[in-house]
Design an enzyme around this catalytic site. Structure first.
Site, PDB file in Angstrom:
ATOM      1  N   TYR A 286     -18.035  61.884 -43.645  1.00 21.54           N
ATOM      2  CA  TYR A 286     -18.465  63.259 -43.373  1.00 21.54           C
ATOM      3  C   TYR A 286     -19.988  63.366 -43.483  1.00 21.54           C
ATOM      4  O   TYR A 286     -20.696  62.518 -42.962  1.00 21.54           O
ATOM      5  CB  TYR A 286     -17.754  64.255 -44.306  1.00 21.54           C
ATOM      6  CG  TYR A 286     -16.258  64.052 -44.406  1.00 21.54           C
ATOM      7  CD1 TYR A 286     -15.493  63.899 -43.257  1.00 21.54           C
ATOM      8  CD2 TYR A 286     -15.620  64.009 -45.626  1.00 21.54           C
ATOM      9  CE1 TYR A 286     -14.117  63.725 -43.341  1.00 21.54           C
ATOM     10  CE2 TYR A 286     -14.242  63.841 -45.706  1.00 21.54           C
ATOM     11  CZ  TYR A 286     -13.501  63.691 -44.565  1.00 21.54           C
ATOM     12  OH  TYR A 286     -12.163  63.511 -44.654  1.00 21.54           O
TER      13      TYR A 286
ATOM     14  N   VAL B  10      -9.156  63.887 -46.299  1.00 18.67           N
ATOM     15  CA  VAL B  10      -9.026  64.981 -47.270  1.00 18.67           C
ATOM     16  C   VAL B  10      -7.757  64.888 -48.118  1.00 18.67           C
ATOM     17  O   VAL B  10      -7.559  65.686 -49.019  1.00 18.67           O
ATOM     18  CB  VAL B  10      -9.124  66.380 -46.609  1.00 18.67           C
ATOM     19  CG1 VAL B  10     -10.504  66.621 -46.038  1.00 18.67           C
ATOM     20  CG2 VAL B  10      -8.044  66.589 -45.575  1.00 18.67           C
TER      21      VAL B  10
END
Ligand code: GLU
Length: 305
Positions: A241, A259
């Site tokens: 990210y 995630v």
């Protein structure tokens, strides 16, 4: 050989106090029910050794880690044509950001942010009669585990709440950079993210990237050495990210996070390291997982740098 076992045992003890500090992803309701106390780590070496600690055999939702598998499949299938539709630069933005996509006229920065992964999924649909079955076959082959599957509950849960991904897909469509219908692309994308695998599965499945594209156990080529180099480079620059710099600084290995709290890191020529701890930091990366990987490269004094 036992040195890695001693090291991961020490790391598991050291990161224990951090397990409560991260926040389990709640925007996908099915993920919010996972205990932040879970912690697993596994090391698979190209020589065939395996070291594990904690919940390393428990399956979890691999989420964005799946983007490496779909990317490997599409790079193998269409080669450089991929780069006409998606870039290969770090985004420096959150994984689900819409803003950059507008500035850059609907061409996502890289295949690991959500917008870029949706392009890869669109291509998967164009290139495969049954994209989900083909993906499953590929992942099972890489991990050498025919039991790996999708988690229908997680896929449905994300479908019900994945409004931001729906926005990204519609945005791509508005720029003419999505061929298939938005609904279809989202359905495949949510399923690929719901792949359920353990740390051990992931360490084994990524071994081809530590071994120039060939699975060191079976000797089967998963991709060519050039593609393996490129996938590792993309993980290094785009896999975490907007924390790719932080990850390079602290860990020093190509990696990909999700995630669900998993992170896979590749030490080319040597091993694959996977960690799972569901509590995330504000960037969406496993908080204790990042620390565990940092400690591993510190204690072993190994990294690609
Ligand atoms: N399915 C998740 C999403 O699209 C994946 C995010 C991630 O793991 O980075 O929001």
């Amino acid at each position: 050989m036992t040195a890695y076992q001693d090291i991961i045992e020490k790391i598991a003890l050291e990161v224990k106090p951090l397990l409560q500090e991260g926040k389990v992803a709640t925007y996908i309701p099915a993920l919010s029910r996972i205990s932040p106390e879970k912690f697993g780590m596994s090391v698979a070496t190209v020589k065939g050794e395996l070291f594990t600690i904690g919940d390393a055999d428990e399956k979890f939702s691999i989420q964005s880690i799946s983007k490496v598998f779909t990317l490997a499949m599409i790079m193998d299938r269409i080669g450089d044509a991929l780069w006409e539709r998606v870039g290969r630069e770090a985004s420096g933005n959150p994984f689900n950001s819409l803003i950059q996509l507008e500035y850059e006229n609907g061409k996502p920065r890289n295949p690991f942010i959500n917008a870029g992964a949706l392009i890869v999924t669109d291509l998967m649909i164009l290139e495969n009669k049954d994209p989900l079955q083909d993906l499953l076959g590929f992942v099972r082959k890489c991990a050498n585990n025919p039991e790996i599957g999708f988690d229908a509950e997680v896929a449905l849960s994300e479908k019900m709440t994945g409004h931001r991904n729906a926005a990204l897909a519609s945005f791509l469509k508005s720029y003419g950079n999505l061929v298939n219908e938005v609904e279809r692309v989202l359905d495949i994308y949510f399923h690929q993210c719901s792949l359920s695998m353990s740390c051990v599965d992931l360490s084994r499945a990524f071994l081809f990237l530590a071994n120039g594209g060939t699975d060191p156990r079976s000797g089967k080529m998963i991709c060519g050495p050039r593609q393996a180099k490129r996938i590792n480079a993309l993980m290094q620059t785009c896999g975490l990210y907007d924390e790719c710099g932080e990850f390079a600084y602290r860990v020093g290995l190509p990696g990909k996070s999700g995630v669900g709290g998993g992170i896979v890191a590749v030490m080319p020529g040597e091993l694959v390291l996977t960690v799972w701890s569901p509590g995330l930091n504000p960037s969406g990366n496993s908080l204790a997982g990042m620390k565990a990987l940092e400690l591993f490269t510190t204690y072993t004094a190994r990294s690609i740098f």
